[in-house]
Design a protein around this motif. Structure first.
Motif, PDB file in Angstrom:
ATOM      1  N   LYS A  10      10.470 -39.786  33.340  1.00  0.00           N
ATOM      2  CA  LYS A  10      11.065 -41.123  33.228  1.00  0.00           C
ATOM      3  C   LYS A  10      10.917 -41.866  34.548  1.00  0.00           C
ATOM      4  N   MET A  11      10.517 -43.125  34.459  1.00  0.00           N
ATOM      5  CA  MET A  11      10.488 -43.981  35.630  1.00  0.00           C
ATOM      6  C   MET A  11      11.557 -45.053  35.475  1.00  0.00           C
ATOM      7  N   VAL A  12      12.345 -45.236  36.523  1.00  0.00           N
ATOM      8  CA  VAL A  12      13.374 -46.271  36.543  1.00  0.00           C
ATOM      9  C   VAL A  12      13.047 -47.256  37.653  1.00  0.00           C
ATOM     10  N   ILE A  13      12.902 -48.511  37.292  1.00  0.00           N
ATOM     11  CA  ILE A  13      12.589 -49.561  38.270  1.00  0.00           C
ATOM     12  C   ILE A  13      13.815 -50.446  38.415  1.00  0.00           C
ATOM     13  N   LYS A  14      14.250 -50.643  39.634  1.00  0.00           N
ATOM     14  CA  LYS A  14      15.332 -51.581  39.919  1.00  0.00           C
ATOM     15  C   LYS A  14      14.808 -52.620  40.903  1.00  0.00           C
TER      16      LYS A  14
ATOM     17  N   THR B 197      12.796 -34.181  33.607  1.00  0.00           N
ATOM     18  CA  THR B 197      13.891 -33.342  33.101  1.00  0.00           C
ATOM     19  C   THR B 197      13.322 -32.224  32.236  1.00  0.00           C
ATOM     20  N   TYR B 198      14.162 -31.208  32.018  1.00  0.00           N
ATOM     21  CA  TYR B 198      13.704 -29.982  31.368  1.00  0.00           C
ATOM     22  C   TYR B 198      14.617 -29.621  30.194  1.00  0.00           C
ATOM     23  N   THR B 199      14.021 -28.909  29.214  1.00  0.00           N
ATOM     24  CA  THR B 199      14.787 -28.502  28.040  1.00  0.00           C
ATOM     25  C   THR B 199      15.556 -27.215  28.256  1.00  0.00           C
ATOM     26  N   ASN B 200      15.296 -26.496  29.329  1.00  0.00           N
ATOM     27  CA  ASN B 200      15.943 -25.204  29.544  1.00  0.00           C
ATOM     28  C   ASN B 200      17.074 -25.288  30.560  1.00  0.00           C
ATOM     29  N   GLY B 201      17.586 -26.478  30.781  1.00  0.00           N
ATOM     30  CA  GLY B 201      18.770 -26.625  31.615  1.00  0.00           C
ATOM     31  C   GLY B 201      18.519 -26.680  33.096  1.00  0.00           C
TER      32      GLY B 201
ATOM     33  N   GLU C  42       8.788 -27.700  37.614  1.00  0.00           N
ATOM     34  CA  GLU C  42       9.405 -26.406  37.870  1.00  0.00           C
ATOM     35  C   GLU C  42       9.362 -25.486  36.652  1.00  0.00           C
ATOM     36  N   SER C  43       8.977 -26.004  35.532  1.00  0.00           N
ATOM     37  CA  SER C  43       8.944 -25.202  34.315  1.00  0.00           C
ATOM     38  C   SER C  43       8.038 -25.891  33.319  1.00  0.00           C
ATOM     39  N   LYS C  44       7.471 -25.114  32.391  1.00  0.00           N
ATOM     40  CA  LYS C  44       6.653 -25.738  31.362  1.00  0.00           C
ATOM     41  C   LYS C  44       7.520 -26.387  30.290  1.00  0.00           C
ATOM     42  N   LYS C  45       8.815 -26.147  30.338  1.00  0.00           N
ATOM     43  CA  LYS C  45       9.711 -26.711  29.317  1.00  0.00           C
ATOM     44  C   LYS C  45      10.149 -28.110  29.740  1.00  0.00           C
TER      45      LYS C  45
END
Length: 561
Positions: free
Chosen positions: A523-527, A483-487, A515-518
């Motif tokens: 996060k890894m989600v294991i189910k 995820t990114y901080t710039n939306g 896609e951006s340096k921001k």
């Protein structure tokens, strides 16, 4: 009449080979077969297209093999790929030309090559059935070998390539039927390639037992191969293509003894129980392995011939890692003690010395390299790792970056302090599922840590992890989210692993582009949807893959003193 025609043809070819009989295998040439690796899934169950074949292995991979100490490769080839029964010379000209370009790349890296006809037919494995029952096919195979070797020998030196007649001929009920057929095929090869060395073997899947019953060919320029997958209950535990008594086995140790195996017997019934009990009673260890190989070496000495262990290895999905390395070491050292060259199965698949992590270069398994007497420090890996290490994973050579565990639900999650089972006194992420519940675990990395390593636009984050199902019917979904901080929208990749598709020790596939340096988080989600079973995840790595080729090649750091 067809059988009589075949016999007459073989006699003629045999007489030609006697007239042109070369000297025995030169020591220097045999020395080129000291340490080898099998390269399957290239011309045997391989990409299929020319483009795919040309990129299956890179020049750097061949150079790396030579650098770590490998001296040759064994190249399994599907017969229909190079054979065209309607052509005047019985060859598929385009595919033989493609094969030659790839063999030349191997030779340019300083490696020798065994050309191994390793055909598997969907109805009768290795064409053994056709050779045993169909004289017309036998005639085609004889004609093919003569023309194929003539073409290859015109291009490659006898010190660079070797011709293996047929991988693992079966002839289970009539092993005595194979030697005369093999003699005719060897005569055809000798006619096409007067100076090249032939690799011959015995029936029942190149068994060492049937080899010791074999009368060597009159041709002195022949090396005799055998395959060594003993003890089979250990080397093929969990393999779906193995026997029904071995496929259910999991986490079976080596060496074996009745006392070591006794606690495991309650996990199995029927044939699997009997096979496991027998494995314990047989007391497999280094001395037993060495004794068998010494017997094969004695046969070779009596018959004044040279030997090659063309395949050995351990399926790595369910075998304990340290024990796998120990058996490989025991086999390799016993072979070398008897002056026998060897070729481990395989390079980068389910028995592999390397683990392929596309688009990063294959990564060597240091323990297996050392067990083979190779130098893992000469191999190449993708770097850099995340440098900080979170306590809780038991392999310091594979650091996992800083993370936080969140939201363990529906089962147990543990990292250290485990007792019993495969990870006794070690560390792993443990997912214990029940029939009525799923297990969900989240691991989270900080974006600042990634950015500090230089993560930028065009790079990618790749998660590699070791997944070990303790029970069959595994069903685990893993998702990697950046995820990114710039939306910007998050980058999301996911994969599902089951017993049916599980064939690698380390799982790649989870790669999210940056896609951006921001970057805010990775996060890894294991189910875990496994019903009534336990899954262990050990040795997780987070790679930062950098342009221009998706990975940077650097030497493995030297081991700390």
């Amino acid at each position: 009449m067809r059988r009589l025609w075949i016999v007459l043809l073989l006699v003629v070819l045999g007489s030609l080979s006697v007239a042109q009989a070369p000297r025995g295998v030169p020591d220097a040439r045999y020395g080129r077969l000291a340490r080898g690796i099998n390269l399957p899934f290239w011309f045997w169950y391989g990409p299929g297209s020319q483009a795919g074949i040309e990129v299956r292995y890179s020049d750097e991979e061949f150079s790396t093999l030579a650098a770590v100490g490998v001296t040759f490769v064994r190249i399994p080839i599907n017969l229909p790929f190079v054979h065209d029964e309607n052509a005047g010379d019985h060859l598929n000209a385009a595919n033989v030309a493609l094969l030659k370009t790839q063999v030349q790349r191997v030779i340019d890296a300083g490696l020798a090559a065994i050309i191994d006809i390793h055909t598997t037919d969907e109805d009768h494995a290795n064409f053994s059935w056709w050779l045993e029952h169909d004289p017309a096919f036998e005639a085609k195979f004889v004609a093919f070998w003569q023309d194929f070797t003539a073409s290859m020998a015109a291009t490659f030196s006898a010190d660079d390539i070797f011709f293996e007649i047929l991988n693992e001929p079966i002839f289970y009920d009539s092993p005595e039927a194979w030697p005369p057929i093999q003699a005719g095929l060897a005569a055809a090869i000798r006619t096409g390639a007067p100076d090249h060395t032939i690799i011959a073997g015995a029936a029942r899947w190149n068994s060492f037992d049937t080899l010791m019953d074999l009368t060597p060919l009159a041709d002195p320029n022949v090396i005799y191969t055998f395959h060594f997958y003993e003890p089979f209950a250990f080397t093929h535990q969990g393999a779906t293509w193995s026997s029904s008594d071995v496929e259910p086995l999991r986490n079976i140790p080596y060496p074996s003894s009745p006392a070591i195996i006794a606690p495991l017997l309650s996990n199995y019934t029927g044939d699997a129980y009997t096979t496991l009990e027998d494995y314990g009673n047989e007391n497999w260890n280094a001395a037993k392995v060495a004794g068998i190989i010494a017997d094969v070496a004695a046969w070779a000495s009596t018959n004044n011939v040279k030997l090659l262990a063309g395949e050995f290895g351990v399926y790595k999905a369910y075998a304990p890692k340290d024990d796998r390395a120990e058996l490989i070491h025991d086999v390799r050292t016993a072979l070398e003690a008897n002056g026998i060259g060897w070729s481990m199965w395989d390079y980068d698949d389910s028995f592999g010395l390397f683990t392929r992590q596309d688009p990063a270069p294959p990564r060597i398994d240091p323990a297996i390299a050392i067990a083979l007497g190779l130098d893992p420090s000469a191999a190449l890996i993708a770097v850099p790792y995340l440098t900080a290490t979170q306590a809780g994973f038991n392999d310091p050579a594979d650091p996992l970056g800083p993370f936080k565990i969140k939201n363990v639900s529906g089962g147990d999650g543990a990292f250290c302090g485990l007792s019993g089972g495969y990870y006794d006194e070690q560390c792993a992420l443990v997912l214990t599922g029940e029939p009525t519940q799923n297990v969900k675990v989240k691991l989270k990395w900080k974006g600042d840590d990634l950015k500090a390593l230089g993560a930028g636009n065009g790079d990618a984050i790749q998660l590699i992890f070791d997944l070990l199902p303790a029970t069959p019917y595994t069903n685990v979904t893993v998702k990697l989210v950046v995820t990114y901080t710039n939306g910007k929208a998050p980058s999301v990749v996911s994969n599902t692993f089951t017993d049916e598709v599980y064939d690698h020790w380390l799982h790649p596939s989870l790669m999210a582009p940056i896609e951006s340096k921001k970057i805010d988080t990775a996060k890894m989600v294991i189910k875990d949807h496994t019903s009534g079973g336990t899954v262990y995840i050990d040795r997780m790595n987070l790679f930062l893959l950098q342009p221009p080729a998706g990975a940077r090649l650097l030497p493995v750091p030297p081991a700390s003193k």
